[in-house]
Structures are given as C-alpha cells and as structure tokens.
Design a protein around this motif. Structure first.
Motif, mmCIF file in Angstrom:
data_model
loop_
_atom_site.group_PDB
_atom_site.id
_atom_site.type_symbol
_atom_site.label_atom_id
_atom_site.label_comp_id
_atom_site.label_asym_id
_atom_site.label_seq_id
_atom_site.Cartn_x
_atom_site.Cartn_y
_atom_site.Cartn_z
ATOM 1 N N PRO A 1 -26.657 11.504 12.964
ATOM 2 C CA PRO A 1 -26.177 12.606 13.804
ATOM 3 C C PRO A 1 -26.250 12.240 15.289
ATOM 4 C CG PRO A 1 -28.381 13.054 12.961
ATOM 5 C CD PRO A 1 -27.920 11.805 12.303
ATOM 6 N N PRO A 2 -25.622 13.065 16.155
ATOM 7 C CA PRO A 2 -25.713 12.806 17.592
ATOM 8 C C PRO A 2 -27.179 12.728 18.013
ATOM 9 C CG PRO A 2 -24.254 14.689 17.151
ATOM 10 C CD PRO A 2 -24.861 14.292 15.845
ATOM 11 N N GLY A 3 -27.510 11.678 18.750
ATOM 12 C CA GLY A 3 -28.881 11.539 19.243
ATOM 13 C C GLY A 3 -29.803 10.769 18.315
ATOM 14 N N ALA A 4 -29.252 10.232 17.228
ATOM 15 C CA ALA A 4 -30.109 9.523 16.255
ATOM 16 C C ALA A 4 -30.576 8.165 16.765
ATOM 17 C CB ALA A 4 -29.374 9.351 14.935
ATOM 18 N N GLY A 5 -29.885 7.641 17.806
ATOM 19 C CA GLY A 5 -30.274 6.331 18.338
ATOM 20 C C GLY A 5 -29.326 5.222 17.923
ATOM 21 N N LYS A 6 -28.106 5.595 17.506
ATOM 22 C CA LYS A 6 -27.143 4.597 17.037
ATOM 23 C C LYS A 6 -26.782 3.609 18.153
ATOM 24 C CE LYS A 6 -23.988 7.657 15.754
ATOM 25 N NZ LYS A 6 -24.587 8.975 16.064
ATOM 26 N N LYS B 1 -34.199 17.522 21.427
ATOM 27 C CA LYS B 1 -35.020 17.040 22.550
ATOM 28 C C LYS B 1 -34.385 15.802 23.202
ATOM 29 C CE LYS B 1 -39.229 15.753 21.475
ATOM 30 N NZ LYS B 1 -40.427 15.761 20.627
ATOM 31 N N ARG B 2 -33.972 14.859 22.362
ATOM 32 C CA ARG B 2 -33.395 13.614 22.886
ATOM 33 C C ARG B 2 -32.100 13.871 23.648
ATOM 34 N NH1 ARG B 2 -33.594 9.189 18.004
ATOM 35 N NH2 ARG B 2 -35.826 9.245 17.627
ATOM 36 N N ILE B 3 -31.267 14.766 23.097
ATOM 37 C CA ILE B 3 -29.969 14.989 23.736
ATOM 38 C C ILE B 3 -30.126 15.737 25.049
ATOM 39 C CG2 ILE B 3 -27.721 16.101 23.460
ATOM 40 C CD1 ILE B 3 -27.548 14.920 20.802
ATOM 41 N N ALA B 4 -31.092 16.633 25.106
ATOM 42 C CA ALA B 4 -31.342 17.343 26.377
ATOM 43 C C ALA B 4 -31.745 16.313 27.437
ATOM 44 C CB ALA B 4 -32.443 18.381 26.178
ATOM 45 N N GLN B 5 -32.547 15.338 27.041
ATOM 46 C CA GLN B 5 -32.969 14.287 27.964
ATOM 47 C C GLN B 5 -31.776 13.421 28.379
ATOM 48 O OE1 GLN B 5 -35.846 13.984 29.421
ATOM 49 N NE2 GLN B 5 -35.219 12.125 30.496
ATOM 50 N N ARG B 6 -30.927 13.064 27.403
ATOM 51 C CA ARG B 6 -29.758 12.220 27.711
ATOM 52 C C ARG B 6 -28.803 12.960 28.645
ATOM 53 N NH1 ARG B 6 -26.364 9.847 22.728
ATOM 54 N NH2 ARG B 6 -25.462 11.912 22.648
ATOM 55 N N GLN B 7 -28.684 14.277 28.437
ATOM 56 C CA GLN B 7 -27.791 15.053 29.306
ATOM 57 C C GLN B 7 -28.256 14.961 30.753
ATOM 58 O OE1 GLN B 7 -27.036 18.074 31.130
ATOM 59 N NE2 GLN B 7 -24.902 17.423 30.908
ATOM 60 N N LEU B 8 -29.582 15.034 30.938
ATOM 61 C CA LEU B 8 -30.132 14.926 32.296
ATOM 62 C C LEU B 8 -29.849 13.544 32.888
ATOM 63 C CD1 LEU B 8 -33.679 16.560 31.889
ATOM 64 C CD2 LEU B 8 -31.670 17.507 33.053
ATOM 65 N N GLU B 9 -29.953 12.513 32.046
ATOM 66 C CA GLU B 9 -29.807 11.144 32.544
ATOM 67 C C GLU B 9 -28.356 10.744 32.784
ATOM 68 O OE1 GLU B 9 -31.893 8.823 29.634
ATOM 69 O OE2 GLU B 9 -33.827 9.668 30.225
ATOM 70 N N THR B 10 -27.434 11.189 31.901
ATOM 71 C CA THR B 10 -26.050 10.689 31.983
ATOM 72 C C THR B 10 -25.059 11.758 32.419
ATOM 73 O OG1 THR B 10 -25.446 11.292 29.730
ATOM 74 C CG2 THR B 10 -26.509 9.141 30.027
ATOM 75 N N GLY B 11 -25.436 13.013 32.305
ATOM 76 C CA GLY B 11 -24.516 14.100 32.660
ATOM 77 C C GLY B 11 -23.392 14.268 31.648
ATOM 78 N N ARG B 12 -23.504 13.666 30.465
ATOM 79 C CA ARG B 12 -22.435 13.800 29.458
ATOM 80 C C ARG B 12 -22.166 15.269 29.179
ATOM 81 N NH1 ARG B 12 -22.678 10.042 24.111
ATOM 82 N NH2 ARG B 12 -21.556 11.800 23.202
#
Ligand code: AMP
Length: 189
Positions: A9-14, A123-134
């Motif tokens: 799923p999205p955020g799994a670390g692929k 949790k991971r995707i919220a963090q990625r959103q902060l880092e990349t703005g996706r």
C-alpha cells in the motif's frame, strides 16, 4: 531476466527498498508513480491528462498506465531484469504485464509484498507529506488512495498467489533489516 514486483500500500516503503535493491542486484527500477510525476512536472500531454486524477488519489486508467509501462521497459533492452514498483495495481494490469513479458520471452519471477499496518502507513505518509509536499499525501487524498488500494489493488495478491509467486515481508522495522529480508527472498531465485 529476473523480474520482480514490489507490492504494498502507499507508504509501505516500496520506493526506499527499490533504491537499495537496484544497487545490489543491478536491476532497472520502474515506478509508475515516479513516471507519472515526471510527466506532470514536464507538463507533457500525458502529464496533463493524468494530473487531476493523481492529485485526487484516483488510479490512472489501465490503458494509459500499461502503455507507459511497456514503453519504459522497451527503453531498456539490455536490462538484467526489472523491479516494478507501484505496478501492477489492478488485475487487468497484472494480466497485461504477464502477456507483455511472455511476448519478450520472460516473466515475473516473484512478487514481494511489504506488509505494513494502517496506523504505521498513516504516520509515514503524514511525515512524507511534510518532507516532499506531495499533494496526494494530504489526508483527504490519501484516504482516496487507500480506498483504491483496498477496492482494486488488493486483488492483485491472489492473482500472484495463484501462480505461487507471492512472498510476504514484514515492512515495519529498520530499513536495513527489511532490506535483508527482501534480499533473502530474491536470493532464492
Ligand atoms: P505512487 O507513487 O506509486 O503512490 O503513485 C502515485 C499515483 O500515481 C497513484 O495514486 C495513482 O494515481 C497513479 N498511479 C501510479 N501507478 C499506477 C498504476 N499502476 N495504475 C494506476 N494509477 C497509478
């Protein structure tokens, strides 16, 4: 050729694990999400066609996605193999990939599914959103992506299970430990 699908799923670390795998095994990494984002950035005709769907967390139609994937594979005639990341996401995509590879005299060797629970993904995707703005990592868009995953993409798992190609790897823990588990699966081929 040794071809693998990295599934999850999205955020799994692929994406993170793919980077490490291509370095170790000298495979070509094809992420349909990355390809779409590059088209959107370049404002190509394809990018303009898909940008709204992607921004809203919806899947791009199979026809478009399959054609883009096949074109990308054909750009790498000397590849030792491929890691497909974010593709296939529907059963028709999985079927199209099988027949495309068969026409080339090759196949999918294995499918590795990264197992991560819902709480950790959020949790991971919220963090990625902060880092990349996706944009599609924003909470409401993410919800749609998760729905797409559970309504369409999850059915790809039994498809490969039926072919005895599916392995599951725990996707929670240290990146290097997960990588070691993934490598152990790949080394069996
Ligand atoms: P990803 O980076 O893999 O999460 O992909 C980002 C977005 O691109 C997805 O939410 C979809 O809108 C689109 N996308 C990527 N791969 C596919 C695919 N195999 N089929 C349909 N849409 C896709």
């Amino acid at each position: 050729m040794l071809n693998f699908v990295l599934f999850g799923p999205p955020g799994a670390g692929k994406g993170t694990q793919s980077e490490k795998l291509i370095e170790k095994y000298q495979l070509i990494h094809i992420s349909t999400g990355d390809l779409f984002r590059a088209h959107i950035k370049d404002q190509s005709a394809l990018g303009q066609r898909v940008s709204e769907l992607i921004a809203n967390g919806k899947l791009v139609p199979d026809e478009i996605t399959i054609a883009m994937l096949e074109e990308e594979v054909d750009k790498n005639p000397d590849a030792k193999g491929f890691i497909f990341d974010g593709f296939p996401r529907t059963v028709p995509q999985a079927e199209a990939l099988d027949s495309f590879l068969e026409r080339k005299g090759t196949s999918i060797a294995g499918v590795i599914a990264l197992d991560v629970d819902q709480e950790e993904l959020t949790k991971r995707i919220a963090q990625r959103q902060l880092e990349t703005g996706r944009v599609d990592d924003q909470a409401d868009k993410l919800q749609k992506r998760i729905e797409e995953y559970f309504s369409k993409t999850i059915h790809v798992l039994p498809y490969y299970e039926g072919q005895q190609k599916l392995s599951k790897v725990n996707g929670i823990g240290k990146i290097d430990d997960i990588f070691a588990e993934l490598s152990a699966v790949i080394d069996q081929y």
